[in-house]
Write an enzyme that holds these catalytic residues in place. Structure first.
Site: not given
Length: 309
Positions: A11, A220, A247-251
């Site tokens: 995106n 968590l 925004t990009a923490a999980g990725d």
């Protein structure tokens, strides 16, 4: 150098900095607006590449300026984009992201070309032949995700799944998953229970393992992550940092975990590295610009010791 294949979305992020998310009927003065490469597939591929992996990305963009900008950004990180398909009718995917002063965000995604992904199986199999790990999420058609997982599993790759955005999926996927990475909301939805604490994350992880998944990590946020496998559950705390943008923490976390697993590190070693990478990521603005390199992660303070649950 481990080889990782990522199947996922791309995106162009339209990022708006705001003091807080507007209430119904409220108009706000925004602080800034930026166009930044993103998408869960693109972000995870960049995270893997910056952690030192050789990365191939399978995805779909539109025949437009945003698509070419995303392709160029990936190539700057050394990512193989030869399996990045172009749809002539649909525009490149777009995400509108409101980032509050607290660092928390609200995201609306318009799938665009991501919804049109139809990969070439022979091209994917050629890349899987030399890969250790296959990474995917749910921002592209589920039928393609499932087929990609089947091919990866058949090729002997470890399948790392991030089922986001959460949606119902075929039960046949469970035995194909080597490592499931979910946040507390996704873990709760899949396990059918509330997940807000490390103990609850451990219980949800055990319930998900009972469906055939070898390993589960439940993230968590500021409370760290819980790793669950055949040896039980362990809580990995996160360091306290000043949050700028999540925004990009999980990725970032997932990409770091994938590279660690591809390098034959343990689940706990992978989770600890993922937490260090995510902690760096949230101190910076933007999606892909915030993702740290392996050198930056290794130079960051060591993760706190995990504790059994």
């Amino acid at each position: 150098m481990p080889h990782i294949v990522v199947l996922g979305s791309l995106n162009m992020d339209l990022v708006l900095r705001v003091p807080h998310a507007p209430a119904a009927g409220e108009t706000l003065h925004g602080q800034s607006i930026h166009r930044i490469p993103g998408g869960k597939g693109g972000n995870q591929a960049v995270s893997c590449a910056r952690q030192g992996a050789q990365v191939s990305l399978v995805g779909c963009i539109g025949a437009d300026a945003d698509g070419e900008a995303l392709r160029s950004a990936l190539q700057e990180d050394g990512i193989d984009t030869d399996a990045l398909y172009t749809d002539l009718a649909a525009p490149t995917g777009t995400a509108v992201i409101l980032v509050e002063d607290s660092g928390q965000n609200r995201i609306v995604v318009i799938a665009g070309a991501n919804a049109k992904l139809q990969f070439d199986e022979a091209a994917l199999q050629a890349r899987l032949a030399g890969a250790q790990v296959f990474v995917t999420q749910f921002e592209t058609p589920l039928a393609q995700v499932q087929r990609g997982m089947e091919l990866a599993h058949g090729a002997g790759c470890k399948v790392v799944l991030n089922p986001s955005p959460m949606q119902p999926f075929d039960a046949a996927l469970w035995p194909l998953i080597d490592t499931l990475v979910v946040n507390e909301v996704e873990a709760g939805a899949l396990a059918g229970r509330s997940v807000a604490t490390p103990i609850e994350a451990a219980e949800a992880g055990a319930a998900l393992r009972a469906r055939g998944v070898a390993r589960v990590i439940v993230t968590l946020g500021a409370a760290g992550a819980v790793a669950v496998d055949a040896d039980g559950a362990r809580h990995h705390p996160a360091p306290q940092v000043k949050v700028v943008d999540t925004t990009a923490a999980g990725d970032t976390f997932l990409g770091t975990v994938a590279v660690a697993l591809a390098s034959n590190q343990t689940l706990d070693e992978a989770a600890a590295l993922g937490i260090r990478a995510a902690a760096l990521c949230v101190t910076r603005p933007g999606a892909q610009p915030s993702i740290p390199t392996r050198a930056e992660v290794l130079q960051s303070p060591p993760a706190a010791a995990w504790s059994p649950l």
